[in-house]
Enzyme design. Sequence first.
Site, PDB file in Angstrom:
ATOM      1  N   HIS A 176       0.825  -1.228   0.000  1.00 52.24           N
ATOM      2  CA  HIS A 176       0.000   0.000   0.000  1.00 52.24           C
ATOM      3  C   HIS A 176       0.853   1.270   0.000  1.00 52.24           C
ATOM      4  O   HIS A 176       0.507   2.268   0.628  1.00 52.24           O
ATOM      5  CB  HIS A 176      -0.955   0.033   1.203  1.00 52.24           C
ATOM      6  CG  HIS A 176      -1.956  -1.080   1.201  1.00 52.24           C
ATOM      7  ND1 HIS A 176      -3.154  -1.000   0.540  1.00 52.24           N
ATOM      8  CD2 HIS A 176      -1.926  -2.316   1.759  1.00 52.24           C
ATOM      9  CE1 HIS A 176      -3.828  -2.133   0.703  1.00 52.24           C
ATOM     10  NE2 HIS A 176      -3.104  -2.953   1.431  1.00 52.24           N
ATOM     11  N   ASN A 201     -10.369  -3.060   2.068  1.00 49.05           N
ATOM     12  CA  ASN A 201      -9.986  -3.023   0.659  1.00 49.05           C
ATOM     13  C   ASN A 201     -11.227  -2.759  -0.176  1.00 49.05           C
ATOM     14  O   ASN A 201     -12.338  -2.720   0.365  1.00 49.05           O
ATOM     15  CB  ASN A 201      -9.396  -4.384   0.239  1.00 49.05           C
ATOM     16  CG  ASN A 201      -7.929  -4.524   0.599  1.00 49.05           C
ATOM     17  OD1 ASN A 201      -7.194  -3.542   0.675  1.00 49.05           O
ATOM     18  ND2 ASN A 201      -7.501  -5.746   0.816  1.00 49.05           N
TER      19      ASN A 201
END
Length: 489
Positions: A56, A129
């Site tokens: 990320h 997510n």
Amino acid sequence: MAEKKKKFTTASGIPYAKHEDSMTVGPRGPVLLQDYVLHEKMAHFNRERIPERVVHAKGTGAFGTFRVTHDIAKYTRAKIFSRVGNECPMFIRFSTVGGEKGSADTERDPRGFAMKFYTEDGNWDLVGNNTPVFFIKDPKKFSDFIHTQKRNPKTNLKDPNMFWDFLSLNPESMHQVMILFSDRGTPYSYRHMNGYGSHTFSMINDKDERIWVKFHVKTRQGIKNFTGPEADEMRSKDPDWAQRDLVEAIEAGEFPKWDLRIQVMTEEQSRKFRWNPFDLSKVWPHGDYPLIDVGEIELNKVPENYFRDVEQAAFAPAHVVDGIGYSFDKMLQGRLLSYPDAHRYRLGVNYEQIPVNRPLNKVQNYERDGSMRVNENGGDQPNYYPNSFDGLEPDSRREPPMKLDSDLADWYDRNENDDDHYTQPGNLFRKVMTEQERKNTINNFVGHMKDIYGPKRSDIINRQLGHFYKTDKELAMSVAKGLDFDFKP
Ligand code: NDP
């Protein structure tokens, strides 16, 4: 009266005169060691980068508000949900997963959807997510899995062999792979995608009753995706497209909104559920576990300073408030440990004092000192418990006990249904996707798998097609045809 001119100072506040000219012996002579301003500028610059997130790394974020629109107090005693209309500020960071900080926003990848709710009872982080499931269901596999999505140790290139070798050897990935290779793997922008808490969590009400819960965050902008070719085009045209889209929309007053919804499952239902309700590779079908409205999220402020608020934002699934709890989801359990651990490494042990991570309520405990302790550090108050002075006491609210009856072992669920990696992605492909979406998904698979190379090529493709076949025969045969691969089921 004219505004007073502001003066440059060093970091220690000393005004100085020369910002651009180094101190030298004569106009053409060598630079002096005593030019402290020069040293401070260069030394600080050398330290501007902190470790990028190992996953990320590329992301963007914004501040906003969460507002409760429906009463769910019968499920949870969390203060934030105590009345309709209650609000709290929040911060959301969106990201891609596998790429580095400079990678393109339109890569085929899941998107991180990390939410921080600054509630009156402390920070609640829902670190989700844009997909409801994940590639693996045991955290012991996580580092292996992520290595395969990164760069080959020799060529330093993204490697389709590593990618498909691992996935084809881990059929539990099939559900997430199906979503990833649908056009939801290349969302048009962060505004146009859903978020999912993904894990199973729990909620506890004021009667000490526990239920299992899943969180869904549904976009009000509508789902919008790039096709594979459109995403490729945008990658070269504007690698920062998703960042730009979010910032420009908010700056123009088009505040993106999402609806927070939950699914709930009783303890009794969880025992009868066809699959393991704590398995991160599975969803709970909406038909059996309908979505329940909770509230609305609006993003309305771009952080003034990206590094301060976005780069230093630290989310942890371990941050839950009273009334919300964990579950036996193994991936969640692994993340409870590893997220705060990653932040302590990347930002330091006092990372929760950084403004974007700081709760609204007062932090009161006996943690002291440590690198970069920049708050009052407990002042002159006792640094031990119990003590006769400060009147601090533990919260009286506790989670009710839970009965467990099991054997301790390195379990791998091998009963029939936990090894069913195919029913749910099959339903997605056959029942949820339109014909056009199925076509695009097949093309996306072919476009990626064609690059598998070398002596193991046939083995890897054959194995992955085997999983496709168990998921949906037409899918397997169409991908095989697109690859011009002689697949014999
Ligand atoms: P439903 O028809 O009630 O729901 C289907 C869901 O799939 C919707 O939430 C929809 O999201 C979402 N969806 C549509 N296209 C895609 C895609 N390409 N990738 C991921 N999600 C997509 O069916 P069920 O609840 O019975 O589930 C059927 C299948 O749908 C599941 O096996 C799973 O693969 C998928 N799914 C299910 C979810 C769940 O929590 N039950 C959540 C997401 C996906 P939207 O409504 O926003 O368009």
